[in-house]
Design a protein around this motif. Structure first.
Motif, PDB file in Angstrom:
ATOM      1  N   LEU A 143      -8.571  43.171  -9.324  1.00  0.00           N
ATOM      2  CA  LEU A 143      -8.572  43.585 -10.866  1.00  0.00           C
ATOM      3  C   LEU A 143      -8.342  42.586 -11.840  1.00  0.00           C
ATOM      4  O   LEU A 143      -8.663  42.524 -12.993  1.00  0.00           O
ATOM      5  N   ALA A 144      -7.367  41.583 -11.467  1.00  0.00           N
ATOM      6  CA  ALA A 144      -7.223  40.370 -12.238  1.00  0.00           C
ATOM      7  C   ALA A 144      -8.410  39.499 -12.428  1.00  0.00           C
ATOM      8  O   ALA A 144      -8.485  39.061 -13.723  1.00  0.00           O
ATOM      9  N   LYS A 145      -9.381  39.367 -11.633  1.00  0.00           N
ATOM     10  CA  LYS A 145     -10.583  38.601 -11.857  1.00  0.00           C
ATOM     11  C   LYS A 145     -11.137  39.494 -12.898  1.00  0.00           C
ATOM     12  O   LYS A 145     -11.932  38.867 -13.903  1.00  0.00           O
ATOM     13  N   TRP A 146     -11.608  40.678 -13.060  1.00  0.00           N
ATOM     14  CA  TRP A 146     -12.221  41.635 -13.851  1.00  0.00           C
ATOM     15  C   TRP A 146     -11.441  41.190 -15.434  1.00  0.00           C
ATOM     16  O   TRP A 146     -12.366  41.057 -16.078  1.00  0.00           O
ATOM     17  N   GLY A 147     -10.310  41.199 -15.422  1.00  0.00           N
ATOM     18  CA  GLY A 147      -9.571  41.281 -16.576  1.00  0.00           C
ATOM     19  C   GLY A 147      -9.857  39.554 -17.294  1.00  0.00           C
ATOM     20  O   GLY A 147     -10.046  39.297 -18.231  1.00  0.00           O
ATOM     21  N   ARG A 148      -9.606  38.541 -16.412  1.00  0.00           N
ATOM     22  CA  ARG A 148      -9.682  37.288 -16.701  1.00  0.00           C
ATOM     23  C   ARG A 148     -11.235  36.978 -17.116  1.00  0.00           C
ATOM     24  O   ARG A 148     -11.485  36.086 -17.924  1.00  0.00           O
ATOM     25  N   ASP A 197       1.712  57.741  -1.323  1.00  0.00           N
ATOM     26  CA  ASP A 197       2.711  56.600  -0.910  1.00  0.00           C
ATOM     27  C   ASP A 197       1.638  55.453  -1.606  1.00  0.00           C
ATOM     28  O   ASP A 197       1.153  54.578  -1.153  1.00  0.00           O
ATOM     29  N   GLU A 198       1.804  55.636  -2.959  1.00  0.00           N
ATOM     30  CA  GLU A 198       0.767  54.858  -4.120  1.00  0.00           C
ATOM     31  C   GLU A 198       1.188  54.970  -5.262  1.00  0.00           C
ATOM     32  O   GLU A 198       2.112  55.686  -5.551  1.00  0.00           O
ATOM     33  N   VAL A 199       0.736  54.115  -6.415  1.00  0.00           N
ATOM     34  CA  VAL A 199       1.127  54.133  -7.669  1.00  0.00           C
ATOM     35  C   VAL A 199      -0.116  53.840  -8.440  1.00  0.00           C
ATOM     36  O   VAL A 199      -1.263  53.594  -7.867  1.00  0.00           O
ATOM     37  N   THR A 200      -0.204  54.403  -9.732  1.00  0.00           N
ATOM     38  CA  THR A 200      -1.430  54.260 -10.546  1.00  0.00           C
ATOM     39  C   THR A 200      -1.270  53.320 -11.740  1.00  0.00           C
ATOM     40  O   THR A 200      -0.050  53.515 -12.166  1.00  0.00           O
ATOM     41  N   VAL A 201      -1.926  52.325 -12.015  1.00  0.00           N
ATOM     42  CA  VAL A 201      -1.940  51.390 -12.830  1.00  0.00           C
ATOM     43  C   VAL A 201      -2.890  51.770 -14.009  1.00  0.00           C
ATOM     44  O   VAL A 201      -3.870  52.100 -13.734  1.00  0.00           O
ATOM     45  N   THR A 202      -2.511  51.591 -15.283  1.00  0.00           N
ATOM     46  CA  THR A 202      -3.498  51.579 -16.488  1.00  0.00           C
ATOM     47  C   THR A 202      -3.292  50.172 -17.281  1.00  0.00           C
ATOM     48  O   THR A 202      -2.034  49.770 -17.275  1.00  0.00           O
ATOM     49  N   ALA A 203      -4.231  49.699 -17.839  1.00  0.00           N
ATOM     50  CA  ALA A 203      -4.213  48.701 -18.858  1.00  0.00           C
ATOM     51  C   ALA A 203      -5.400  48.528 -19.624  1.00  0.00           C
ATOM     52  O   ALA A 203      -6.376  49.358 -19.230  1.00  0.00           O
ATOM     53  N   HIS A 204      -5.324  47.544 -20.555  1.00  0.00           N
ATOM     54  CA  HIS A 204      -6.560  47.266 -21.497  1.00  0.00           C
ATOM     55  C   HIS A 204      -6.536  45.875 -21.784  1.00  0.00           C
ATOM     56  O   HIS A 204      -5.660  45.134 -21.712  1.00  0.00           O
ATOM     57  N   ARG A 205      -7.955  45.256 -22.410  1.00  0.00           N
ATOM     58  CA  ARG A 205      -7.832  44.149 -22.723  1.00  0.00           C
ATOM     59  C   ARG A 205      -7.939  43.847 -24.076  1.00  0.00           C
ATOM     60  O   ARG A 205      -7.814  42.951 -24.537  1.00  0.00           O
ATOM     61  N   ARG A 206      -8.279  44.904 -24.808  1.00  0.00           N
ATOM     62  CA  ARG A 206      -8.324  44.865 -26.359  1.00  0.00           C
ATOM     63  C   ARG A 206      -6.911  44.544 -26.973  1.00  0.00           C
ATOM     64  O   ARG A 206      -5.955  45.306 -26.587  1.00  0.00           O
TER      65      ARG A 206
END
Length: 336
Positions: A274-279, A327-336
């Motif tokens: 996921l970091a690669k997609w953002g970077r 047994d998990e978490v949900t992450v959300t984020a944006h690039r803009r």
């Protein structure tokens, strides 16, 4: 098991049963002096700057009552609410800990809040909780737990969830291939926006197609990436392009609007993907599910946050164990 009473002015947090130690640890790391009150309930001296991943909802305690208590009535609650310097409008809610013993108290909690609603001026109440943040409202919540009732409040814009107790139950569609679709619906419900008609979404680890199905229903175009097969009706859908290869090998031909990911894979490797997609600037918005290990959940989440923000450049990151997460978490984020 009787529930310990929280102190007025402190914070009461509710979580998934069995995850109290992880929530306690988060609050301790934030120097918020946590105290375990009972099943699915933890107290802290303050709300930490970083929202606890394992909390479903938090509220500042106004008062608590032992159960049974002759002093606990709708009239007494109304006087407490009226005495607070609370800005209008108010949203009244009731919840119980998400446990077998807590759930038996739900009818009593709902009845008390309905009686309280009838005693407060109608002009102070906001019936549509979905508008609470934009209306600048406060959530006034009554929590009934074994042996205890707690009245608390939190600004809607600071609340972890607008659902009572953070229990946002999503309806499973008859044609949904798994419960995964409910996890996505809950994640999108907590965002101020969602994929629009014609927007391009990439769904990593898409098979059999639970998330792809819900995105298509919103009018989005979906690039579904998974070596396994999709449901036949999805594979044939004109707005679905199925790429049968590993999510780790896939790269989009051009930037897309949304990245979705719900892969049962090693969490740090998923975070690095996921970091690669953002970077690389391949996408604007992120919604992903991260599976948790049996032990050391909080240290892992610290590393996941670092990878996504420092290595991936993702902004506005949220990490939450939602109602439909296990047994998990949900992450959300944006690039803009």
């Amino acid at each position: 098991m009787q529930t310990l009473a929280p102190s007025p002015g402190r914070w009461l947090w509710t979580c998934r049963a069995g995850f109290e130690p992880h929530l306690y640890e988060e609050l301790a790391w934030a120097d918020a002096a946590p105290r375990l009150l009972g099943e699915a309930l933890v107290e802290s001296t303050r709300a930490p700057p970083l929202a606890p991943a394992f909390a479903r909802q938090g509220m500042r305690v106004l008062a608590s009552f032992p159960l049974p208590s002759p002093g606990l009535s709708a009239d007494a609650l109304a006087r407490l609410v009226a005495a607070q310097p609370l800005a209008s409008p108010l949203v009244l809610q009731a919840f119980t800990p998400d446990t077998p013993s807590g759930n038996t108290l739900a009818p009593q909690a709902d009845a008390l809040v309905e009686a309280l609603r009838s005693l407060l001026p109608a002009e102070r109440l906001l019936e549509d909780a979905g508008r609470a943040r934009e209306a600048g409202a406060r959530l006034i919540s009554l929590c009934l737990a074994p042996g205890l009732a707690v009245l608390g409040e939190v600004l809607a814009r600071e609340a972890l969830s607008l659902a009572p107790g953070g229990r946002r139950r999503m309806r499973r569609e008859a044609d949904a291939p798994s419960r995964a679709a409910m996890k996505l619906e809950e994640a999108l419900d907590g965002l101020p926006f969602e994929p629009g008609r014609g927007e391009v979404c990439v769904d990593l680890g898409a098979a059999p197609g639970g998330w792809t199905q819900r995105l298509v229903a919103r009018g989005a175009r979906v690039i579904a990436v998974d070596p396994a097969k999709l449901m036949p009706e999805l594979a044939a859908h004109p707005r679905v392009r199925h790429i049968q290869e590993s999510a780790f090998a896939f790269a989009p031909e051009e930037p897309v609007d949304w990245l979705f990911c719900d892969m049962a894979w090693r969490p740090l490797e998923v975070a690095q993907l996921l970091a690669k997609w953002g970077r690389r600037g391949w996408v604007s918005y992120l919604v992903a599910n991260i599976k948790l290990p049996m032990k050391d959940k909080n240290p892992l989440l610290v590393r996941v946050r670092h990878i996504l923000t420092e290595d991936g450049g993702w902004k506005g990151l949220t990490v939450r164990q939602l109602y439909h997460d296990r047994d998990e978490v949900t992450v959300t984020a944006h690039r803009r």
